[in-house]
Scaffold this motif. Structure first.
Motif, mmCIF file in Angstrom:
data_model
loop_
_atom_site.group_PDB
_atom_site.id
_atom_site.type_symbol
_atom_site.label_atom_id
_atom_site.label_comp_id
_atom_site.label_asym_id
_atom_site.label_seq_id
_atom_site.Cartn_x
_atom_site.Cartn_y
_atom_site.Cartn_z
ATOM 1 N N GLY A 1 15.195 27.776 7.112
ATOM 2 C CA GLY A 1 14.235 28.692 5.998
ATOM 3 C C GLY A 1 12.802 28.396 5.649
ATOM 4 N N ALA A 2 12.708 27.180 5.736
ATOM 5 C CA ALA A 2 11.279 26.584 5.241
ATOM 6 C C ALA A 2 10.234 27.143 6.269
ATOM 7 N N LEU A 3 10.753 26.937 7.443
ATOM 8 C CA LEU A 3 9.870 27.300 8.898
ATOM 9 C C LEU A 3 9.527 28.856 8.906
ATOM 10 N N ASP A 4 10.868 29.735 8.510
ATOM 11 C CA ASP A 4 10.549 31.208 8.494
ATOM 12 C C ASP A 4 9.501 31.245 7.332
ATOM 13 N N ALA A 5 9.627 30.835 6.039
ATOM 14 C CA ALA A 5 8.769 31.172 5.021
ATOM 15 C C ALA A 5 7.500 30.788 5.424
ATOM 16 N N PHE A 6 7.122 29.711 6.034
ATOM 17 C CA PHE A 6 5.727 29.267 6.394
ATOM 18 C C PHE A 6 5.170 30.303 7.335
ATOM 19 N N LYS A 7 6.083 30.609 8.290
ATOM 20 C CA LYS A 7 5.621 31.392 9.364
ATOM 21 C C LYS A 7 5.050 32.756 8.662
#
Lengths: 1087, 321
Positions: free
Chosen positions: A427-433
């Motif tokens: 989820g974090a990666l998605d948000a950052f992306k």
């Protein structure tokens, strides 16, 4: 010049009072009024005149006199005027009450006003003007319902009473019913078209509130036409101009505000707007002046709130948070309802956040959210505060909402991502992306922290290429790429110094000497470190080491870089350098638990047990026992100590085990999900023989460990295999060992290979055992123990083959070959033992050599017997073959004979046929009919062919039959052979039994020798470090029963034990755990 | 500079293949590939189709190394039982069996002129030199023990000699040992010159640059390949990239590329000019125990060939260009 005339009593004369020349002393006038018994309306006119001139004293004097009881008596029939006087007084006190700021005086005024109105009502309770007055009073008191009731009474009597209509309009306006209010104002205007501009002001305000801005503007402009100095209209218009939010509008608005200010410098609204303006132009001095004036002149809460807000904002922007906080607080107090004016709450929240008052700040931002539940800024701040307060769940919820409301707010996504890092990496990666994409879309440069985080998350997911791209993007161009791709980086180092290459900084100095500036901005250090970690993970340790050194060159305090360099050195087995680097790290911070833990692991590797224990203790103390690694290490230490102490006593062992268990359990209590602690605890359990529980735990740990790329726990696989082994499930154990080897060690770990070999050994798979040991030797050539074990395996294979009831000569021969190998191996070992110490007793080897040679001799007898037998068999076979051959020859002859007979017969038949044909032909020729002769000839030819074919076929069939027969004979022969072989076998078995007896003698000897060497005792207690002592004993019992090569079995045990030093659990665990703290360090860096 | 797979033989041996070398071409035939395996056999293969030319038996325990005489006429194979069998390549006739018990046998190499066979002697901490005319042991080059032996040294594994390499001019001999040190000898004077430090784990493969007799490459269990100036006693470079032990190594005949085989199951090609890995071949499914470039020469064969052998029992042949 305005004058009032009144009749002088009892005469025709009139008194003329010039209104602008009223005497200063109102008593003069009073005397005249009283003396002349002037009608009460005159009194009122004069009083009003005094009021207009601002002579409040005189005004009050006249009115009070005019409402005294004397007058009541005297003018008792002049009801209206008496009421008017009372009402004037009431209105006056209403006004005083309205503008009074002190609550007490305010009350007093209102009480007075109420008394006057009540008195007026007593004179005539139907007088509308009294009701209007009462309504106004109630309005001033804020009692909208009663005010409305009062006005209604008036309007019920006279629906065109303008003051009542206006009053009611005001009530409706304050109730927020703007359209009703507007209707009332309009009616008032219809009824009384020439009424003052204020009425139109009301219309303007209503329209404004209703959003009819153009009409509102027209209304205000009309007011200004009627009264160019109407401040309220000016301010209202100014505000509307300001709200257009266009430069032109704002300028016009400010002009109007200024005009209003010049006309009447005490209009709080204008003052506030001016202050607001000067705040934005940065003229804080003016802001303070204006707002202070505004505060002084206004008693209206909201207005004051605005003023305080302006003041607070001014201080806020100047960075004086204390004062700003105070004024925000004042502002909040004035407005008291966030719905009226929410901005000071926001400001206060900000200041409190700045000052670290999270709770206060949170409550203020929450108030903002009550008013504007979808305000992204506030949501983000609230989320941030929740994070600070450790309420992750709430923070997540709030931030998710923020991103939902505004999916284009990159900041919100970044915050959300940062929050998710620890709980939901995906989820974090998605948000950052998403954040990165948004920034890209808006043409902004993504901050390095964001890229760093994306890189790290990709890294952790094992997507190394993506991670590398991101890190490179984050780092941009810099000296690092130059260094990494430059040949000079791998500088020529004298090979003696090369052992210290990981602390070599000359490279950078040389670059600087060459005029290349070695710059590394602080905000890139973390990313550079992570990039180096990535390189390390992709096995490019050299480049990684250069980056770590670059970091240290510029920032010698960066402890993690030392630790990683130490880890690289450790991986390359350069223990001394590694310890030196840890020493550097400890110079930065001698309490660093990571550094201490690693040092402990290194000391253990260096066989420095006592030191290691001290270091682990120090590490544990440095973290108040909170760092589980140090506790675990101590636990491991105790566990190893229990198993390895040379002079082991059962008591000591038990104490160490107990201590280990205690430490593991302690860690488990603190961190119930600590795999290593669980593993350790299970090991102790297994050590105590509780295999089923241990197996359960191992299985769970194994499952849990196979989730992340950073958790590498081969130990648990090995332990699980050990348990299978101990429970006699050899096939499972073999599988588990093999999987472990393949999965974690690239098949290079000889210790695990040894376990595997041992399992094969127990499963009596001698060849597998031998092959496994040979592989192990190939991997670890200098480990002579493995050779010894291989020799034992071959020896054991041979004995077991010789023991077999049935065996072929080939088997015996291979046994002999194997024994020869075993003898060679043992002989070489015994010769090599002259050269170096490899840990075994020469006598022991000698015994093995003896034994094997003995066995070899015995085997040779077997072999000879077998060969003799084989010879005999061969002879018998030969005879049988000859018999068969003779038989065959005979049969062939027979067949030949038959065949020839047949052939002859056929030939005869053919002859006959031909004769008949010839005869037939002759007859035909005699007939001489039309059929051509050639045709007939053909046919006869064909018939011939046919005959030939059939013959051929028959012949083939015969052959086949013959072959089948032959096969049968062969099978028969084989049967014969076996029968005979078995018959003969009885002898061999007998022989063999004798042999075994002899061997047993040999065994006893060996054991004596062992006992003499003092090894046997240790053997009994020692087992391989798999937790299987009890099982071992069970199995050992079994071996005693079989009473066969007990020594060899024990040797395998003892042999492995001597090589037991690098325990698999120790090794793996330290390596892995070292990674864990590093990873933590990474995560800290991300923040 | 690249590799392209040409041919793979699965189950080339019944067990792990541990050794590989090329036998140079002679007037009558082209170069042959020689492989040795745990299955105790040595096999000869004709390139490029990798047709099995012959299977030599006679070894006990696994075959750990093979070496070919520069003439291409004779070759040697050594097994774990510490014996070397020297045989005629074309007839498979045994020429000699060499043993120097208790010295074991690990890697071995003929000198460039073909007069001496140098054998890494394992625990004897020495290189054994055999005369190829008489097949007599002519010398033993012992690795001196360091004066202050490190406390971490486990007894016995100190200077256990694993690998050996001749310089292209035949003047120097280098050997690598279990503890990671490399020793350089002057052959003519039979004298130990110096150690090369830098590795701390077993050095299983050593090879000199064919174009510069000073440059020595070493492959170690520490997953690194080092590049030394063997005369100047200095480390010129270190290359990392393998994720596990580097088991084998060979330099291309032009001296421009290095091939390494690792227990990480890959074969890597390194550009020595750039000092970087340019290609990774992952066709093997287990440890790659041997890589060998085909020497130039023979009937008009110009194309470069690289062979690799692995624990997965297979042989792979690549085109190197």
């Amino acid at each position: 010049m305005a004058c009032v005339y009144f009749h002088v009593q009892h005469s025709e004369e009139e008194v003329r009072v010039a209104l602008d020349q009223l005497p200063l002393d109102a008593n003069d006038i009073l005397d005249i009024l009283k003396a002349e018994q002037a009608s009460l309306d005159i009194w009122l006119v004069i009083a009003r005149e005094y009021f207009k001139q601002g002579k409040i004293q005189q005004f009050l004097l006249i009115l009070k006199e005019g409402s005294s009881s004397d007058i009541d008596e005297y003018y008792s029939d002049v009801r209206y005027d008496r009421i008017a006087i009372l009402n004037a007084l009431g209105a006056y006190y209403s006004y005083l009450g309205k503008i009074e700021t002190k609550q007490r005086e305010k009350e007093d005024h209102f009480i007075l006003a109420t008394q006057y109105y009540n008195k007026a009502s007593r004179i005539d309770m139907h007088e509308p003007s009294t009701w209007v007055g009462k309504g106004q009073l109630l309005l001033a008191k804020g009692d909208l319902e009663q005010a409305s009731a009062a006005f209604k009474i008036v309007l019920d009597g006279d629906r065109d009473n303008v003051p009542a209509i206006l009053g009611q309009a005001c009530v409706q306006f304050n109730r927020g019913r703007y359209s009703e209010s507007l209707e009332l104002y309009k009616r008032a205007l219809q009824v009384h078209p020439s009424c003052p501009g204020a009425v139109r002001l009301g219309i303007g305000h209503c329209r404004f509130k209703l959003g009819q801005l153009e009409k509102a503007r027209q209304a205000f402009q009309r007011v200004l036409q009627l009264d160019p100095e109407n401040v309220e209209a000016l301010v209202a218009l100014g505000m509307m101009d300001l709200q257009t939010n266009e430069a032109d509008g704002i300028r016009k608005g400010m002009e109007k505000m200024q005009m209003a200010f010049e006309i009447y410098p005490y209009c709080a609204m204008a003052l506030n707007h001016l202050a607001n303006h000067f705040f934005f132009t940065g003229q804080h001095f003016l802001v303070e002046q204006l707002t202070e004036t505004a505060l002084a002149v206004s008693d209206h809460g909201l207005m004051k709130s605005h003023s305080y807000y302006n003041l607070a904002r001014s201080y806020h922007s100047k960075g004086d948070y204390e004062k700003a906080g105070l004024y925000y607080m004042a502002s909040v107090k004035e407005s008291s309802r966030p719905h009226d004016f929410v901005l000071p709450y926001y400001g206060l929240g900000q200041v409190q956040l700045k000052l670290g008052d999270f709770k206060g700040s949170l409550s203020n931002f929450e108030k903002v959210l009550e008013v504007y539940p979808e305000n992204c800024e506030s949501l983000k701040v609230v989320g941030h505060i929740y994070v600070q307060l450790g309420q992750t769940e709430k923070a997540l919820e709030v931030l998710r909402k923020a991103t939902r409301i505004d999916p284009r707010d990159s900041q919100a996504f970044i915050e959300l991502g940062e929050l998710l890092i620890s709980s939901d990496a995906g989820g974090a990666l998605d948000a950052f992306k998403t954040a990165r994409g948004l920034l890209k879309k808006s043409g902004e440069e993504a901050p390095i922290e964001l890229l760093n985080n994306i890189g790290v998350l990709n890294f952790e997911r094992g997507e190394f290429e993506l991670a590398e791209q991101t890190f490179k993007a984050a780092l941009g161009d810099g000296v690092w790429f130059l260094i990494m791709n430059d040949k000079r980086s791998s500088s020529v180092v004298d090979s003696e110094e090369s052992s210290r290459r990981y602390c070599d900084m000359k490279l950078f100095q040389r670059l600087e000497d060459e005029g290349i500036s070695v710059d590394l901005h602080w905000d890139k250090v973390t990313t550079l470190f992570n990039y180096a970690r990535l390189l390390e993970q992709s096995h490019d340790a050299e480049k990684a080491s250069i980056l770590y050194r670059l970091i240290l060159f510029k920032y010698p305090e960066y402890q993690d870089a030392y630790l990683r360099l130490a880890a690289i050195a450790k991986d390359r087995n350069n223990i001394l350098l590694s310890i030196e680097l840890i020493g550097d790290a400890l110079k930065v911070n001698d309490k660093s638990p990571d550094a201490l833990s690693m040092l402990g692991a290194l000391e253990l590797k260096n066989d420095d047990w006592v030191k290691a224990k001290e270091t682990f203790r120090a590490a544990k103390e440095a973290t108040d026992g909170k760092d589980s690694y140090a506790s675990l290490s101590l636990g491991n230490w105790n566990y190893f100590a229990a198993l390895r102490s040379e002079k082991r006593g059962a008591k000591l062992e038990a104490t160490h085990l107990e201590k280990a268990k205690e430490l593991y359990t302690k860690v488990l209590v603190q961190h119930p999900s600590n795999l290593y602690a669980a593993n350790g605890a299970a090991v102790v359990l297994a050590e105590k023989g509780q295999f089923d529980v241990a197996k359960d735990i191992f299985t769970q740990v194994q499952e849990a460990a196979s989730g992340s790329i950073f958790v590498q726990m081969p130990d648990v696989w090995i332990n699980l295999a050990h348990v299978y082994f101990a429970q006699g499930q050899f096939a499972l154990a073999v599988k588990m060992y093999q999987n472990c080897l393949r999965k974690f060690y690239y098949n290079t770990d000889t210790q695990v290979l040894l376990y595997l070999a041992r399992t094969h050994y127990e499963a009596e798979q001698w060849q597998d055992c031998k092959k496994t040991l040979l592989r192990a030797i190939h991997l670890a050539p200098s480990n002579y123990t493995l050779r010894f074990d291989a020799g034992v395996a071959m020896q054991k294979f041979s004995t077991s083959t010789l023991q077999k009831a049935k065996r072929t000569a080939d088997e015996v021969r291979s046994t002999v070959a194997e024994l020869t190998n075993a003898v060679r191996v043992f002989t070489q070992l015994s010769k090599a033992s002259n050269h170096h110490i490899h840990g075994f007793d020469e006598k022991k080897i000698a015994t093995h050599v003896q034994y094997c040679q003995h066995l070899l001799e015995a085997a040779k007898v077997h072999c000879e017997a077998a060969e003799r037998e084989e010879q005999q068999n061969r002879q018998r076979l030969e005879v049988a073959r000859q018999v068969t051959l003779a038989e065959e020859a005979r049969r062939k002859a027979e067949e030949q004979r038959k065949y020839q007979l047949e052939r002859r017969k056929q030939e005869d038949e053919i002859k006959q046929v031909r004769q008949q044909e010839e005869h037939f032909e002759r007859v035909k020729e005699q007939w001489k009919n039309s059929t051509p002769a050639s045709k007939r000839k053909d046919r006869s030819h064909g018939e011939d062919e046919e005959g030939g074919h059939s013959e051929n076929r028959r012949r083939k069939g015969g052959k086949r039959r013959k072959r089948e027969k032959k096969v049968q004979y062969e099978i028969d022969d084989a049967d014969n052979y076996e029968e005979e072989f078995e018959a003969d076998d009885a002898n061999t078995i007998n022989n063999h039994e004798e042999d075994t007896n002899q061997m047993n003698d040999g065994d006893e000897n060996t054991q004596d020798v062992l006992a003499a060497a003092g090894l046997e005792d240790s053997d009994l207690e020692d087992d391989m470090d798999e937790p299987s002592s009890t099982i071992n004993q069970r199995r050992r019992g079994h071996w005693y029963e079989s009473d066969e090569d007990e020594p060899s079995d024990k040797k395998l045990n003892s042999g492995t034990n001597t090589e037991n030093v690098p325990e698999p659990e120790s090794d793996g665990e330290f390596r892995d755990e070292m990674e864990a703290p590093d990873k933590d360090a990474d995560e800290e860096d991300e923040d | 500079m690249k590799l392209a797979g040409l041919k793979s033989v699965e189950n080339a041996h019944e067990e792990s293949v541990w050794a590989v070398t090329w036998i140079p071409a002679t007037e009558t035939r082209g170069a042959l590939l020689l492989t040795g395996s745990l299955d105790e056999t040595v096999k000869l293969w004709r390139s490029d189709e990798l047709v099995l030319q012959g299977t030599n038996t006679g070894h006990c325990l696994g075959v750990v190394s093979v070496a070919a005489h520069p003439s291409g006429v004779i070759a040697a194979s050594a097994s774990l039982d510490s014996s070397i069998r020297v045989f005629d390549v074309d007839t498979n006739a045994t020429i000699a069996t060499l043993e120097a018990i208790p010295s074991e046998v690990w890697k071995m190499q003929f000198d460039p002129k073909g007069t001496i066979l140098a054998v890494a002697g394992g625990g004897s901490a020495s290189i054994k030199l055999w005369d190829t005319a008489t097949w007599q042991l002519i010398d033993t080059l012992s690795v001196p023990r360091p004066e202050s032996s490190k406390p971490s040294d486990k007894s016995g594994s100190g200077k256990f000699v694993l690998s050996v390499a001749w310089s292209p001019d035949g003047k120097r001999l280098a050997c690598g040992s279990m503890d990671g040190t490399i020793s350089v000898f002057d052959v003519a004077r039979a004298k130990f010159l110096h150690h090369l430090d830098g590795h701390y784990m077993p050095v299983r493969s050593l090879v000199y640059s064919p174009i510069d007799p000073r440059v020595l490459y070493s492959a170690s269990d520490d997953a690194h390949v080092h590049m030394y100036d063997a005369e100047g006693k200095s480390l010129i470079g270190a290359m990392s990239g393998h994720s596990s032990w580097v088991l084998s190594m060979d330099v291309s005949p032009d001296g421009g590329a290095l091939a390494t085989g690792s227990s990480d199951r890959t074969v890597r090609l390194w550009d020595l000019g750039m000092r970087a890995a340019v290609q990774t071949m992952s066709n093997h499914t287990d440890q790659v125990w041997g890589v060998a470039f085909r020497p130039p020469g023979g009937a008009g064969v110009r194309a470069g060939r690289l062979a690799s052998v692995s624990d997965d029992k297979s042989i792979s042949l690549y085109d190197y260009s």
